[in-house]
Design a protein around this motif. Structure first.
Motif, PDB file in Angstrom:
ATOM      1  N   ALA A  71      15.665  89.179  23.665  1.00 18.59           N
ATOM      2  CA  ALA A  71      14.477  89.788  23.050  1.00 18.59           C
ATOM      3  C   ALA A  71      13.986  90.894  23.980  1.00 18.59           C
ATOM      4  CB  ALA A  71      13.398  88.727  22.841  1.00 18.59           C
ATOM      5  N   ILE A 117      21.488  91.213  18.974  1.00 24.91           N
ATOM      6  CA  ILE A 117      20.183  90.668  18.612  1.00 24.91           C
ATOM      7  C   ILE A 117      20.225  90.045  17.225  1.00 24.91           C
ATOM      8  CG2 ILE A 117      17.746  91.223  18.247  1.00 24.91           C
ATOM      9  CD1 ILE A 117      18.548  91.950  21.049  1.00 24.91           C
ATOM     10  N   SER A 167      17.442  86.994  16.161  1.00 27.79           N
ATOM     11  CA  SER A 167      16.052  86.610  15.885  1.00 27.79           C
ATOM     12  C   SER A 167      15.027  87.692  16.185  1.00 27.79           C
ATOM     13  CB  SER A 167      15.662  85.392  16.718  1.00 27.79           C
ATOM     14  OG  SER A 167      16.628  84.400  16.587  1.00 27.79           O
ATOM     15  N   ALA A 168      15.210  88.397  17.303  1.00 26.33           N
ATOM     16  CA  ALA A 168      14.181  89.353  17.723  1.00 26.33           C
ATOM     17  C   ALA A 168      14.033  90.490  16.717  1.00 26.33           C
ATOM     18  CB  ALA A 168      14.494  89.905  19.116  1.00 26.33           C
ATOM     19  N   SER A 194      11.373  89.260  13.071  1.00 27.17           N
ATOM     20  CA  SER A 194      10.195  90.091  13.309  1.00 27.17           C
ATOM     21  C   SER A 194       9.539  90.494  11.990  1.00 27.17           C
ATOM     22  CB  SER A 194      10.634  91.343  14.071  1.00 27.17           C
ATOM     23  OG  SER A 194       9.644  92.335  13.973  1.00 27.17           O
ATOM     24  N   ALA A 214      10.751  96.731  15.931  1.00 33.19           N
ATOM     25  CA  ALA A 214      11.430  95.852  16.889  1.00 33.19           C
ATOM     26  C   ALA A 214      12.733  96.503  17.343  1.00 33.19           C
ATOM     27  CB  ALA A 214      11.698  94.490  16.255  1.00 33.19           C
TER      28      ALA A 214
END
Lengths: 213, 237
Positions: free
Chosen positions: A165, A182, A184-185, A189, A195
């Motif tokens: 993240a 990446i 989840s980040a 979001s 992000a």
């Protein structure tokens, strides 16, 4: 090819999300590579999604990587595949993919990295770097030091993955990573576009810091 | 090149249907025996077509199993078809791939698999059978004919489904679902080109005996089947 910000679009992460729209948003905000991962839905759904993401990645001239399934990658003419340790071996995959396609391989240790390089991998996904909820079979986190351990013995691009993240992305680059993957980040979001932009800035900043040093 | 590939594929279709029996593996219902043991016994007793269907094993392992079964089948002159996973079908040297109704399209498989690979499709209705024919499948499996433990809660469509499909497509039909020596003849007489069996063979104490008995039933049913049936199959001769 540039692996700075490798965005994994995971079909299972948030059911109902418009993944083509999400891909537009991340592509527009600087993603370097898009991977489509689709572990649990039927193959037709995987194929349909791959085709729709293909349209998007072509517009932005971004490489599209398909997780695990060579047949789907070939069917939609994706740029490559990503293979886990339980997926088909890279050397075998190369036989039907041909020389032009990208083959990414998951590796957690210098030994796995060496074997993957020998088998003809184009880049390595190293992880899980930090604890993650998106991959049940990811194992215990191995930390950025896993990248530092692989770096001296492997000249392939290394992409850190797993729980990365904004707060820890720079540590992956400082450990010798060429980029961060990446899930989840970005997917988790409320504002995937911002992000993405913020993560890219962080990776770029960490890279230029290394150059100055 | 293309034409030679198509010819090779048509030849494979006739070999696929030659004995009228199409064995589908299921290690979870093989009384502790491996797919390799089952297939070796079945081929020895005269099975000519085997589909490898194992779900939930890593694809790396599936490739290894497929490669071994290709060797076993080819040693006996039988064909090996891989369920789903067209990439593994190609890489293992299998003769064909079988696509579930929800898998990728036949044309997409042909893009990278070349013209010689058999591509089968699952169908459960006249509509799905016609769709399979339109997209260029080489054969269909048609089911579920009779209730079976592998599809709990699914009622059998009966042999009427087979008869209905023969009226709407010229595709070879392999009937599937709850088929055994007891009812295989009914299915063949209804117009199926072959019957697919799973537990009737994999769960049998004596694999070779089970195969021989099924082959005998099919042979007799074929010889008493209508002339329309032989007309249907003549296009593959």
């Amino acid at each position: 090819m540039d692996y700075d910000l490798y965005v994994v679009i995971d079909e299972d992460y948030r059911p109902g999300l418009d993944l083509a729209q999400l891909t537009h948003a991340v592509a527009e905000n600087g993603a370097s590579v898009i991977q489509l991962r689709c572990k649990h839905s039927c193959d037709q759904r995987f194929y349909d999604l791959a085709l729709s993401l293909r349209q998007v990645t072509l517009c932005y001239r971004l490489p599209l990587i398909i997780n695990d399934r060579l047949d789907i990658a070939l069917a939609v003419d994706a740029d490559g595949v990503h293979l886990g340790q339980e997926d088909l071996p890279a050397s075998v995959a190369r036989r039907i993919l041909g020389e032009g396609k990208i083959i990414g391989v998951s590796a957690a240790t210098p030994e796995e990295a060496r074997l993957a390089a020998e088998a003809g991998a184009s880049y390595l996904g190293v992880g899980a770097i930090f604890a993650t909820g998106t991959k049940s079979d990811a194992g215990d986190p191995i930390g950025p030091e896993a990248i530092s351990a692989i770096r001296p013995v492997c000249s392939l691009p290394l992409v850190g993955i797993g729980g990365i993240a904004l707060a820890n992305a720079a540590s992956v680059i400082r450990a010798g990573g060429d980029g961060v993957a990446i899930v989840s980040a970005i997917m988790g979001s409320d504002d995937p576009a911002s992000a993405t932009a913020a993560l890219l800035r962080t990776v770029k900043a960490a890279k230029s810091e290394l150059l100055v040093r | 090149m293309e034409r030679a590939g198509n010819a090779a594929r048509h030849l494979r279709v006739s070999r696929l249907l030659a004995s009228g029996l199409y064995l589908v593996t299921d290690e979870s219902r093989s009384a502790g025996r491996s797919d390799e043991t089952i297939v070796e016994g079945a081929c020895h007793a005269g099975a000519t077509a085997v589909q490898l269907r194992e779900k939930g094993i890593p694809r790396r392992d599936l490739l290894v199993v497929a490669g071994r079964l290709v060797d076993t089948c080819h040693r006996f002159g039988a064909l090996l078809i891989v369920n789903s996973n067209p990439d593994i079908a190609v890489l293992s040297g299998a003769d064909g791939v079988h696509l579930p109704a929800t898998d990728i399209g036949v044309a997409d498989v042909r893009k990278f698999a070349g013209p010689a690979l058999l591509v089968g499709r699952s169908a459960h209705s006249v509509e799905e059978a016609m769709a399979a024919e339109n997209e260029g499948a080489d054969y269909i499996t048609l089911g579920t004919i009779f209730p079976t433990p592998s599809k709990p809660g699914v009622e059998g469509a009966g042999v009427e489904l087979v008869a209905a499909v023969t009226r709407h497509t010229r595709l070879p039909i392999i009937a599937i679902g709850g088929i055994s020596t007891e009812n295989a003849a009914l299915v063949i007489r209804a117009g199926a080109d072959a019957v697919a069996v799973v537990s009737a063979v994999t769960a049998a104490e004596d694999i070779r005996l089970a195969i021989r008995q099924l082959l005998e039933v099919i042979k007799q049913a074929r010889s008493s089947a209508s002339t329309r049936q032989s007309l249907r199959s003549s296009k593959w001769d």
